[in-house]
Design an enzyme around this catalytic site. Structure first.
Site, short mmCIF file in Angstrom:
data_model
loop_
_atom_site.label_atom_id
_atom_site.label_comp_id
_atom_site.label_asym_id
_atom_site.label_seq_id
_atom_site.Cartn_x
_atom_site.Cartn_y
_atom_site.Cartn_z
N GLY A 35 22.62 14.58 -40.61
CA GLY A 35 22.42 16.01 -40.62
C GLY A 35 21.24 16.44 -39.77
O GLY A 35 20.46 15.60 -39.29
N ILE A 36 21.12 17.74 -39.60
CA ILE A 36 20.07 18.30 -38.77
C ILE A 36 18.69 17.92 -39.31
O ILE A 36 17.77 17.64 -38.54
CB ILE A 36 20.22 19.83 -38.65
CG1 ILE A 36 21.49 20.17 -37.88
CG2 ILE A 36 19.01 20.46 -37.97
CD1 ILE A 36 21.83 21.64 -37.85
N HIS A 93 36.02 16.67 -38.35
CA HIS A 93 35.21 16.21 -39.47
C HIS A 93 34.75 17.34 -40.39
O HIS A 93 33.93 17.12 -41.27
CB HIS A 93 33.99 15.43 -38.96
CG HIS A 93 34.34 14.07 -38.46
ND1 HIS A 93 34.62 13.02 -39.30
CD2 HIS A 93 34.47 13.58 -37.20
CE1 HIS A 93 34.91 11.95 -38.59
NE2 HIS A 93 34.83 12.27 -37.30
N VAL A 104 17.66 15.22 -40.84
CA VAL A 104 17.29 13.85 -40.45
C VAL A 104 16.91 13.82 -38.96
O VAL A 104 15.95 13.16 -38.57
CB VAL A 104 18.44 12.87 -40.75
CG1 VAL A 104 18.11 11.48 -40.24
CG2 VAL A 104 18.73 12.83 -42.24
#
Length: 126
Positions: free
Chosen positions: A80-81, A10, A83
């Site tokens: 993402g980190i 990804h 969140v």
């Protein structure tokens, strides 16, 4: 290995490597706990001191903790980190007394119901 491959596939972003590491850690902890609970001395102790209902509740409590971490890991993967940090802060740090207990008890009750349902069908492995 699987999580590292998915992360690479990804795009190898920092968020994805964090997700891969968190999932690897989660699988390792779950496997270790399962092996620990399958040891004859621990299994005998749990059988001796806990009723079947209490063992089901213990299983559900462990499953609810695992589910909380799974939610965190998926939020890191999807958002993402940042969140994941918001979830961690809001659930586990900011509202510790009320929110964590309420959410964990709710997930535990759902897990107890699932375990009982699978047990009636005779398909639950535990």
């Amino acid at each position: 290995m699987t999580f590292a491959f998915v992360s690479y596939w990804h795009g190898s972003y920092e968020d994805l490597w964090c997700w891969a590491a968190l999932n690897w850690l989660g699988v390792t902890v779950e496997s270790g706990a399962q092996r620990l609970l399958e040891m004859p001395c621990i299994r005998e102790t749990l059988t001796r001191y806990l009723s079947p209902q209490a063992r089901r509740r213990l299983h559900a409590l462990l499953a609810s903790c695992s589910t909380s971490m799974l939610i965190l890991f998926n939020l890191v993967f999807l958002g993402g980190i940042h969140v994941g940090q918001i979830y961690w802060y809001r659930i586990f740090l900011q509202g510790l007394e009320v929110i964590v207990i309420t959410i964990q008890l709710t997930k535990m009750c759902c897990s107890v119901g699932d375990i009982a349902l699978w047990g009636q069908k005779g398909e639950w492995p535990g």
